[in-house]
Design a protein around this motif. Structure first.
Motif: not given
Length: 265
Positions: A195-208
């Motif tokens: 298992s690999t853990t990846l820290a995800g962050k939306h590049p525009n802060k919020y997807p909407q």
């Protein structure tokens, strides 16, 4: 850029897409010099795909415009064809450099049309047209040879690396709208120790936020959003590579997970 070059570029891009054939860059006269030309090629590609195969637009990928180096306020928008949207495993895929390349995203689904108009849509109108959201994976393919250094505008004309979309479990709009950061866990069920853990962050802060931009960007060009279409708004964790013919799971924090196997088409 003359119409004959726009349609010539679209014709070349359609042929290599349908034949799954990687190519060198297009001839200089067929390469777009600005965003308007790239988008005109994209629209010609959409028209030719419909005429030659009957395949229609089933959704869009987008992000907020960016400025970088000699590029200023570049739009990030490209069609996803309906015949390349999947929701079952195994999912057909075309390999890119020998692996399946995916980007973890959130997809928004529309349940009503938003016709193009002169007046911009406000956020509440866009939200009211949505039926919900899904965990999703964009399927990535570079249709230029790896040795080629195609420009962003050339990739924009060729739909920004998109080869399709996998739609996973549904989530609520409230969950989607608050998903600024997501911790991903990638696991191969055959070997739980990997298992690999990846820290995800939306590049525009919020997807909407890119979603709201896209609706009015398309509307200004006379392009309608249609009921049933899906929109993805950029990857939380860049490109992830997984092998074909091996089941894996991707956990989206507390939002849920996708269990999937890719099958080379």
């Amino acid at each position: 850029m003359l119409d004959k070059y726009i349609h010539g570029a679209a014709d070349a891009l359609v042929k290599r897409r349908l034949n799954n054939k990687l190519t060198a860059r297009l001839e200089p006269c067929l390469r777009p010099d600005n965003a308007d030309q790239a988008l005109a090629i994209q629209q010609a590609l959409i028209s030719q795909m419909k005429d030659s195969t009957g395949h229609e637009v089933g959704g869009w990928k987008c992000a907020l415009p960016f400025s970088e180096n000699d590029l200023d306020e570049m739009p990030v928008a490209a069609p996803i064809f309906a015949n390349t949207i999947y929701d079952r495993s195994p999912c057909p895929v075309r390999l890119d450099e020998g692996v399946c390349k995916i980007e973890p995203e959130i997809a928004f689904r529309f349940h009503k049309d938003l016709p193009s108009r002169s007046e911009p849509y406000i956020e509440q109108e866009v939200i009211a047209a949505l039926s919900g959201a899904h965990l999703a994976l964009e399927l990535i393919q570079n249709r230029y040879l790896a040795s080629e250094e195609a420009s962003y505008l050339e990739h924009l004309g060729d739909c920004l690396f998109n080869q399709g979309l996998f739609i996973g479990p549904e989530i609520t709009l409230d969950q989607a709208f608050s998903a600024s950061e997501i911790e991903f866990t990638l696991t191969a069920p055959s070997d739980l120790s990997t298992s690999t853990t990846l820290a995800g962050k939306h590049p525009n802060k919020y997807p909407q936020l890119p979603l709201f931009w896209l609706v009015n960007f398309l509307s200004a060009q006379g392009i309608d959003i249609k009921a049933g279409q899906l929109v993805i708004t950029s990857s939380y964790a860049g490109v992830i590579e997984v092998p074909p013919d091996q089941e894996f799971s991707l956990q989206y924090g507390e939002l849920g997970s996708i269990l999937l196997r890719f099958e080379v088409s």
